[in-house]
Design a protein around this motif. Structure first.
Motif, PDB file in Angstrom:
ATOM      1  N   ASP A 109       0.851  -1.232  -0.148  1.00  0.00           N
ATOM      2  CA  ASP A 109      -0.193   0.012   0.055  1.00  0.00           C
ATOM      3  C   ASP A 109       0.815   1.251  -0.030  1.00  0.00           C
ATOM      4  O   ASP A 109       0.522   2.168  -0.631  1.00  0.00           O
ATOM      5  CB  ASP A 109      -0.958   0.049   1.335  1.00  0.00           C
ATOM      6  N   ARG A 158      -7.699  -3.789  -1.488  1.00  0.00           N
ATOM      7  CA  ARG A 158      -7.294  -4.829  -2.347  1.00  0.00           C
ATOM      8  C   ARG A 158      -8.530  -5.642  -2.947  1.00  0.00           C
ATOM      9  O   ARG A 158      -9.413  -6.041  -2.139  1.00  0.00           O
ATOM     10  CB  ARG A 158      -6.439  -5.753  -1.708  1.00  0.00           C
ATOM     11  N   THR A 163      -9.045  -8.967  -5.372  1.00  0.00           N
ATOM     12  CA  THR A 163      -8.547 -10.276  -5.832  1.00  0.00           C
ATOM     13  C   THR A 163      -9.368 -10.477  -6.975  1.00  0.00           C
ATOM     14  O   THR A 163     -10.716 -10.161  -7.026  1.00  0.00           O
ATOM     15  CB  THR A 163      -8.511 -11.526  -4.800  1.00  0.00           C
ATOM     16  N   ALA A 214      -6.409  -2.466  -7.010  1.00  0.00           N
ATOM     17  CA  ALA A 214      -6.733  -2.032  -5.949  1.00  0.00           C
ATOM     18  C   ALA A 214      -7.673  -0.687  -6.135  1.00  0.00           C
ATOM     19  O   ALA A 214      -7.570  -0.347  -6.913  1.00  0.00           O
ATOM     20  CB  ALA A 214      -5.357  -1.445  -5.259  1.00  0.00           C
TER      21      ALA A 214
END
Length: 85
Positions: free
Chosen positions: A15, A35, A37, A45
């Motif tokens: 980050d 975040r 996935t 992000a």
């Protein structure tokens, strides 16, 4: 509040590295990074700017969209406004 989608990130990117990268290209300091996935190889992000309107974030977006960073070509979009009420 403006949200910026940053996709195709190198998986090991922190980050703090994202914040430093964005600041280097003139973005204001972000308030949070979430975040995301996905089904592909590269994570994404969502970077939130609480005190910045989406149209302002949109002026910065072309600076980093399709830029090559950490061996990956970034995909960057300003997310549409949404009502969280």
């Amino acid at each position: 509040m403006g949200d910026l989608w940053v996709g195709n990130l190198e998986e090991s990117t922190t980050d703090e590295e994202i914040r430093e990268f964005l600041c280097r290209y003139g973005f204001p300091l972000s308030d949070s990074i979430k975040r995301v996935t996905g089904t592909g190889d590269r994570p994404a992000a969502v970077v939130r700017f609480n005190s910045v309107e989406p149209h302002v974030v949109r002026t910065f977006q072309p600076r980093i969209h399709n830029i090559f960073w950490k061996n990956h070509k970034l995909v960057v979009q300003v997310m549409p406004e949404r009502n969280e009420d």
